[in-house]
Design an enzyme around this catalytic site. Structure first.
Site, PDB file in Angstrom:
ATOM      1  N   HIS A 263       0.877  -1.199   0.000  1.00 46.09           N
ATOM      2  CA  HIS A 263       0.000   0.000   0.000  1.00 46.09           C
ATOM      3  C   HIS A 263       0.898   1.228   0.000  1.00 46.09           C
ATOM      4  CE1 HIS A 263      -3.748   2.226   1.602  1.00 46.09           C
ATOM      5  NE2 HIS A 263      -2.840   3.132   1.297  1.00 46.09           N
TER       6      HIS A 263
ATOM      7  N   HIS B  52       1.529   5.376  -1.642  1.00 47.50           N
ATOM      8  CA  HIS B  52       1.158   6.568  -2.415  1.00 47.50           C
ATOM      9  C   HIS B  52       2.417   7.160  -3.033  1.00 47.50           C
ATOM     10  CE1 HIS B  52      -2.948   6.796  -0.761  1.00 47.50           C
ATOM     11  NE2 HIS B  52      -2.380   6.253   0.303  1.00 47.50           N
TER      12      HIS B  52
ATOM     13  N   LYS C 201      -9.193  -0.555  -5.776  1.00 52.30           N
ATOM     14  CA  LYS C 201      -9.235   0.118  -4.477  1.00 52.30           C
ATOM     15  C   LYS C 201     -10.615   0.711  -4.214  1.00 52.30           C
ATOM     16  CE  LYS C 201      -7.926   2.300  -0.761  1.00 52.30           C
ATOM     17  NZ  LYS C 201      -6.719   2.542  -0.012  1.00 52.30           N
TER      18      LYS C 201
ATOM     19  N   HIS D 184     -10.347   0.794   1.969  1.00 58.31           N
ATOM     20  CA  HIS D 184     -10.167   1.797   3.024  1.00 58.31           C
ATOM     21  C   HIS D 184     -11.354   1.628   3.962  1.00 58.31           C
ATOM     22  CE1 HIS D 184      -8.744   5.728   4.693  1.00 58.31           C
ATOM     23  NE2 HIS D 184      -9.940   5.607   5.243  1.00 58.31           N
TER      24      HIS D 184
ATOM     25  N   HIS E 169      -4.497  -0.870   6.105  1.00 55.18           N
ATOM     26  CA  HIS E 169      -4.042  -0.061   7.248  1.00 55.18           C
ATOM     27  C   HIS E 169      -4.942  -0.238   8.467  1.00 55.18           C
ATOM     28  CE1 HIS E 169      -6.922   2.537   5.252  1.00 55.18           C
ATOM     29  NE2 HIS E 169      -6.062   3.011   4.392  1.00 55.18           N
TER      30      HIS E 169
ATOM     31  N   ASP F 223       1.424   2.582   3.564  1.00 57.29           N
ATOM     32  CA  ASP F 223       0.588   3.777   3.411  1.00 57.29           C
ATOM     33  C   ASP F 223       1.457   5.034   3.477  1.00 57.29           C
ATOM     34  OD1 ASP F 223      -1.661   5.228   2.881  1.00 57.29           O
ATOM     35  OD2 ASP F 223      -2.527   5.062   4.883  1.00 57.29           O
TER      36      ASP F 223
HETATM   37  O1  DOR Z   1      -3.258   9.185   5.842  1.00 52.12           O
HETATM   38  C1  DOR Z   1      -3.690   8.940   4.724  1.00 52.12           C
HETATM   39  N1  DOR Z   1      -3.182   9.544   3.624  1.00 52.12           N
HETATM   40  N2  DOR Z   1      -4.693   8.071   4.593  1.00 52.12           N
HETATM   41  C2  DOR Z   1      -5.306   7.876   3.425  1.00 52.12           C
HETATM   42  O2  DOR Z   1      -6.233   7.090   3.386  1.00 52.12           O
HETATM   43  C3  DOR Z   1      -4.904   8.629   2.206  1.00 52.12           C
HETATM   44  C4  DOR Z   1      -3.536   9.096   2.327  1.00 52.12           C
HETATM   45  C5  DOR Z   1      -3.197  10.138   1.280  1.00 52.12           C
HETATM   46  O3  DOR Z   1      -3.450   9.913   0.098  1.00 52.12           O
HETATM   47  O4  DOR Z   1      -2.616  11.161   1.637  1.00 52.12           O
HETATM   48 ZN    ZN Z   2      -3.355   5.092   1.699  1.00 58.78          ZN
END
Ligand code: DOR
Ligand code: ZN
Length: 348
Positions: A13, A15, A99, A136, A174, A247
């Site tokens: 997971h 970003h 997702k 999520h 998460h 995450d």
């Molecule tokens: O803390 C987080 N940041 N939780 C999420 O679900 C999205 C993520 C983000 O994209 O910044």
């Molecule tokens: Zn995330």
């Protein structure tokens, strides 16, 4: 023991964002991880197979010379997602999961799902073709306390959804609560749970007691200490249903440090040192490889990586923040100095 060698880990997971932020953060993940499940919550989101192919190409173009990293793409589920598009992207080996963001639950989730009856057809098709749904797991009902949103989601949304679509592979992402741990543990197949680096380290006091710490604010928000301990216990147990999904979610400091700051902790650079420290503290260094490198591939039906990563004693030499062309991004501070650092990664 002075060195620790593990099969190269994966991040289930992650970003990566896009543009300058992508170029700045990707090298940190590619240095330690061989593969990652890439979150699709860009603006606009990655909703079609064509979007995923284009995003994948941008990630590959941003990789440093010689890096060995494979992005595992996902599609962002909307109420208009077409089952045929999902099946085609899966058949082309382009995507590895879809997702589900409940609409309004978190960053860039406005295009997510509000009416779950509208995604029944896609979910049934995913069950048929064996494509996992990454979830999520938080309700968005404003009447539900933010600290209860994961537990309520399991009862109100996740369990009914899984009953409506038997055979659907689901990752509860998460996990932040003992209820999340218990729900995943209660099912033997087809259900996995990812756990982040930061939720193994902080509880809600770290965010709020003695001053507010925006860099610890993420979603789902960290809960009480008893929940953190439940996560630690199961992550370090070796249980094959649980695996690492960092995450890691970079936001610039100006975006975090404002009256309404963004959610997310940037953990890609120091996840492996922090995890080695945490697992050693819990007397479970022998279970670290299962959590970072074995359980995730097994769930996704992929072989574990052939290469290795080696950690040695001593603190990692890391800055407190990295510079990007979008602005500085603070690296997650675990509140202790990790006793391990990464020394080498080999590909065979
Ligand atoms: O803390 C987080 N940041 N939780 C999420 O679900 C999205 C993520 C983000 O994209 O910044
Ligand atoms: Zn995330």
């Amino acid at each position: 023991m002075t060195h620790l060698t593990l099969r190269t880990p994966d991040d289930w997971h992650l970003h990566l964002r896009d543009g300058p932020m992508l170029r700045a953060v990707l090298p940190w993940t590619a240095a330690h991880f061989a593969r990652a499940i890439i979150m699709p919550n860009l603006v606009p989101p990655v909703v079609t197979g064509a979007d995923a192919a284009a995003y994948r190409a941008r990630i590959m173009a941003a990789l440093p010379e010689g890096a060995q990293f494979t992005p595992l793409m996902t599609l962002y589920l909307t109420e208009d997602t077409r089952p045929d598009d999902v099946a085609a992207a899966h058949a082309a080996n382009l995507i590895h999961a879809v997702k589900l963001y409940p609409a309004g639950a978190t960053t860039n989730s406005a295009s997510g799902v509000a009416d779950f009856s509208r995604v029944q057809g896609v979910l049934e098709r995913m069950a048929q073709i064996g494509l996992p749904l990454c979830v999520h797991g938080e309700v968005t009902d404003p009447a539900v306390d933010i600290f209860d949103r994961e537990a309520v989601f399991i009862d109100r949304v996740l369990d009914p959804l899984r009953r409506r679509v038997p055979g659907l592979k689901v990752v509860l992402e998460h996990i932040t609560t003992a209820q999340g741990v218990d729900y995943v543990k209660a099912h033997d197949t087809g259900l996995g749970g990812t756990i982040t680096t930061h939720h193994l380290v902080i509880n809600r006091n770290h965010i709020l007691a003695g001053g507010i710490r925006p860099h610890y604010y993420c979603l789902p928000v960290a809960k009480r200490e008893k929940h953190r301990l439940a996560l630690r216990t199961v992550a370090t147990s070796g249980d094959a249903r649980f695996f690492l999904g960092t995450d890691s979610a970079p936001h610039t400091d100006p975006a975090k440090l404002q009256p309404c700051g963004c959610a997310g902790c940037f953990t890609a650079p120091n996840t492996m040192p922090i995890l080695a420290h945490v697992f050693e503290e819990d007397g479970a260094l022998d279970k670290l490889e299962a959590f970072t490198s074995l359980n995730g591939p097994a769930f996704y039906g992929l072989p574990p990586n052939e290469g290795t990563i080696t950690l040695a004693r001593g603190a990692p030499d890391l800055p407190s923040c990295i510079n990007t062309d979008d602005g500085p991004v603070t690296i997650f501070d675990p509140g202790f100095t990790p006793g391990w650092h990464v020394t080498a990664r080999s590909s065979c």
